[in-house]
Motif scaffolding. Structure first.
Motif, PDB file in Angstrom:
ATOM      1  N   LEU A  67       0.686  -1.048  -0.168  1.00 62.60           N
ATOM      2  CA  LEU A  67      -0.026  -0.195  -0.363  1.00 62.60           C
ATOM      3  C   LEU A  67       0.752   1.293   0.154  1.00 62.60           C
ATOM      4  N   LEU A  68       2.077   1.389   0.708  1.00 67.43           N
ATOM      5  CA  LEU A  68       3.052   2.254   0.709  1.00 67.43           C
ATOM      6  C   LEU A  68       3.059   2.377  -0.870  1.00 67.43           C
ATOM      7  N   GLU A  69       3.809   1.183  -1.054  1.00 64.82           N
ATOM      8  CA  GLU A  69       4.373   1.015  -2.086  1.00 64.82           C
ATOM      9  C   GLU A  69       3.897   2.414  -3.426  1.00 64.82           C
ATOM     10  N   GLU A  70       2.453   1.505  -3.193  1.00 67.49           N
ATOM     11  CA  GLU A  70       0.879   2.454  -4.416  1.00 67.49           C
ATOM     12  C   GLU A  70       0.934   3.663  -4.135  1.00 67.49           C
ATOM     13  N   MET A  71       0.982   4.348  -2.524  1.00 70.93           N
ATOM     14  CA  MET A  71       0.881   5.168  -2.573  1.00 70.93           C
ATOM     15  C   MET A  71       1.912   5.697  -2.780  1.00 70.93           C
ATOM     16  N   GLY A  72       3.500   5.616  -3.076  1.00 77.14           N
ATOM     17  CA  GLY A  72       4.108   6.163  -3.124  1.00 77.14           C
ATOM     18  C   GLY A  72       4.546   6.485  -4.582  1.00 77.14           C
ATOM     19  N   LYS A  73       3.568   5.376  -5.066  1.00 73.10           N
ATOM     20  CA  LYS A  73       3.898   5.860  -6.947  1.00 73.10           C
ATOM     21  C   LYS A  73       2.503   6.907  -7.475  1.00 73.10           C
ATOM     22  N   GLN A  74       1.623   6.627  -6.456  1.00 73.59           N
ATOM     23  CA  GLN A  74       0.741   7.639  -7.001  1.00 73.59           C
ATOM     24  C   GLN A  74       1.139   9.023  -6.440  1.00 73.59           C
ATOM     25  N   ARG A  75       1.731   9.231  -5.525  1.00 77.85           N
ATOM     26  CA  ARG A  75       1.839  10.139  -4.928  1.00 77.85           C
ATOM     27  C   ARG A  75       3.382  10.806  -5.953  1.00 77.85           C
ATOM     28  N   SER A  76       3.952  10.509  -7.093  1.00 75.06           N
ATOM     29  CA  SER A  76       5.055  10.847  -7.707  1.00 75.06           C
ATOM     30  C   SER A  76       4.016  10.886  -8.936  1.00 75.06           C
ATOM     31  N   GLU A  77       2.952   9.876  -9.614  1.00 72.98           N
ATOM     32  CA  GLU A  77       2.429  10.023 -10.250  1.00 72.98           C
ATOM     33  C   GLU A  77       1.275  11.793 -10.207  1.00 72.98           C
ATOM     34  N   ALA A  78       0.913  12.055  -9.599  1.00 70.13           N
ATOM     35  CA  ALA A  78       0.411  13.174  -9.076  1.00 70.13           C
ATOM     36  C   ALA A  78       1.772  14.669  -9.382  1.00 70.13           C
ATOM     37  N   GLU A  79       2.536  14.176  -8.667  1.00 71.07           N
ATOM     38  CA  GLU A  79       3.596  14.993  -8.604  1.00 71.07           C
ATOM     39  C   GLU A  79       3.807  15.598 -10.339  1.00 71.07           C
ATOM     40  N   ALA A  80       3.991  14.371 -10.681  1.00 71.67           N
ATOM     41  CA  ALA A  80       4.173  14.653 -12.231  1.00 71.67           C
ATOM     42  C   ALA A  80       3.273  15.317 -13.072  1.00 71.67           C
ATOM     43  N   GLN A  81       1.787  15.250 -12.788  1.00 74.21           N
ATOM     44  CA  GLN A  81       0.661  15.354 -13.451  1.00 74.21           C
ATOM     45  C   GLN A  81       0.692  16.902 -13.093  1.00 74.21           C
ATOM     46  N   GLN A  82       1.099  17.358 -11.535  1.00 76.15           N
ATOM     47  CA  GLN A  82       0.653  18.813 -11.336  1.00 76.15           C
ATOM     48  C   GLN A  82       1.931  19.285 -11.957  1.00 76.15           C
ATOM     49  N   GLN A  83       2.941  19.219 -11.778  1.00 75.64           N
ATOM     50  CA  GLN A  83       4.249  19.478 -13.174  1.00 75.64           C
ATOM     51  C   GLN A  83       3.736  19.780 -14.552  1.00 75.64           C
ATOM     52  N   ILE A  84       3.239  18.729 -14.367  1.00 72.43           N
ATOM     53  CA  ILE A  84       2.108  19.216 -15.846  1.00 72.43           C
ATOM     54  C   ILE A  84       0.792  20.043 -16.403  1.00 72.43           C
ATOM     55  N   ALA A  85       0.620  20.037 -15.659  1.00 73.52           N
ATOM     56  CA  ALA A  85      -0.849  21.021 -15.473  1.00 73.52           C
ATOM     57  C   ALA A  85       0.274  22.456 -14.662  1.00 73.52           C
ATOM     58  N   ASP A  86       1.095  22.776 -14.390  1.00 71.46           N
ATOM     59  CA  ASP A  86       1.913  23.834 -13.908  1.00 71.46           C
ATOM     60  C   ASP A  86       2.261  24.124 -15.148  1.00 71.46           C
ATOM     61  N   VAL A  87       2.459  23.465 -15.535  1.00 69.45           N
ATOM     62  CA  VAL A  87       3.611  23.545 -17.656  1.00 69.45           C
ATOM     63  C   VAL A  87       2.367  24.263 -18.291  1.00 69.45           C
ATOM     64  N   GLU A  88       1.190  23.349 -18.567  1.00 71.38           N
ATOM     65  CA  GLU A  88       0.111  23.822 -19.330  1.00 71.38           C
ATOM     66  C   GLU A  88      -0.802  24.902 -18.890  1.00 71.38           C
ATOM     67  N   LYS A  89      -0.241  25.182 -17.606  1.00 76.17           N
ATOM     68  CA  LYS A  89      -1.393  26.400 -17.149  1.00 76.17           C
ATOM     69  C   LYS A  89      -0.161  27.518 -17.339  1.00 76.17           C
ATOM     70  N   LYS A  91       1.632  27.568 -20.207  1.00 78.49           N
ATOM     71  CA  LYS A  91       1.658  28.226 -21.912  1.00 78.49           C
ATOM     72  C   LYS A  91       0.110  29.034 -21.446  1.00 78.49           C
ATOM     73  N   ALA A  92      -0.761  28.108 -21.286  1.00 77.16           N
ATOM     74  CA  ALA A  92      -2.304  28.674 -21.550  1.00 77.16           C
ATOM     75  C   ALA A  92      -2.132  30.431 -20.519  1.00 77.16           C
ATOM     76  N   ASP A  93      -1.701  30.870 -19.576  1.00 72.48           N
ATOM     77  CA  ASP A  93      -1.279  31.968 -19.393  1.00 72.48           C
ATOM     78  C   ASP A  93      -0.827  33.024 -20.660  1.00 72.48           C
ATOM     79  N   GLU A  94       0.110  31.731 -20.932  1.00 69.08           N
ATOM     80  CA  GLU A  94       1.184  33.158 -21.927  1.00 69.08           C
ATOM     81  C   GLU A  94       0.142  33.204 -23.153  1.00 69.08           C
ATOM     82  N   ALA A  95       0.159  32.262 -23.582  1.00 68.66           N
ATOM     83  CA  ALA A  95      -1.207  32.217 -24.897  1.00 68.66           C
ATOM     84  C   ALA A  95      -1.980  33.120 -24.182  1.00 68.66           C
ATOM     85  N   ALA A  96      -2.964  33.677 -23.578  1.00 68.53           N
ATOM     86  CA  ALA A  96      -4.090  34.463 -22.851  1.00 68.53           C
ATOM     87  C   ALA A  96      -2.688  35.470 -23.062  1.00 68.53           C
ATOM     88  N   ASN A  97      -1.814  36.573 -22.841  1.00 67.46           N
ATOM     89  CA  ASN A  97      -1.224  37.036 -22.197  1.00 67.46           C
ATOM     90  C   ASN A  97      -1.164  37.648 -23.553  1.00 67.46           C
TER      91      ASN A  97
END
Length: 225
Positions: A67-89, A91-97
């Motif tokens: 369970l801890l291993e899965e939670m670690g993976k999920q956390r890593s995936e969530a962090e990766a997704q958050q990083q992607i979301a931050d990058v996309e945001k 880009k979106a902010d730059e495009a909007a600007n």
């Protein structure tokens, strides 16, 4: 005999005492053995119980580790997704600007171009069928009028070679259709190539409403357009 009997009596009492003591010791030993046997059984049962509990603990520990291993993976995936979301945001902010800047530039360009577009529309409205018919009826255009029709050939027909008066008259042959083309012409969509060809013509001091008015009313309004 009395002493002998007393000795025998003492011996019997001593023997009974020893026998009772021995029986008591035997009973204690038996009780102790029974206790040891029960204790041994209890210990064996306890050992079996502990083995089962150990298995359960190990199974729960393995499940917890997984369970801890899965939670670690999920956390890593969530962090990766958050990083992607931050990058996309970002880009979106730059495009909007950029879109906002372009919109502001377009609004500024429109504000600058609006008077010219309004003047062009007014020039078309001032064109009438008679003046256009008169213009295209000339066998040879008055001096300078051919520059106006050359600009029109470039803008309306996209002409690149034939800027002759005959070609200009063909362009104006159907007066109503020609006027409609002028009305629907999108000044904001003029290609750079066309602009680069027409702009030098507009710098000609003869290419004005006032100069053309004396030669042809239609040419004057077309120059203004």
């Amino acid at each position: 005999p009395k002493s002998f009997l007393e000795l025998i009596s003492f011996y019997k009492s001593l023997l009974n005492a020893r026998r009772n003591e021995m029986f008591a010791n035997i009973k204690r030993l038996d009780t102790g053995l029974q206790t040891l046997m029960r204790t041994n059984q209890d210990v064996e049962q306890l050992q079996e119980f502990l083995k089962e509990k150990k298995k359960e603990v190990e199974a729960k520990k393995a499940a917890t580790d997984k369970l801890l291993e899965e939670m670690g993976k999920q956390r890593s995936e969530a962090e990766a997704q958050q990083q992607i979301a931050d990058v996309e945001k970002k880009k979106a902010d730059e495009a909007a600007n950029e879109a906002r800047i372009l919109e502001e530039q377009a609004a500024g360009d429109l504000a600058i171009a609006s008077p010219a577009l309004e003047a062009a529309n007014n020039a078309v409205k001032c064109l009438d069928k008679n003046s256009l018919t008169e213009l295209k009826s000339f066998s040879k255009p008055p001096a300078g009028v051919d520059k106006v029709t050359t600009a029109l050939l470039i803008m309306i027909k996209g002409e690149k070679k034939d800027f002759s008066w005959e070609n200009a008259k063909k362009m104006m042959a159907k007066v109503d259709a020609f006027k409609e083309k002028l009305e629907k012409y999108r000044g904001e969509d003029i290609p750079e190539e066309v602009i680069s060809k027409v702009l030098p013509m507009l710098d000609d001091p003869e290419f004005t409403f006032e100069k053309m008015k004396a030669k042809s009313a239609a040419a004057a309004n077309l120059a203004n357009w």
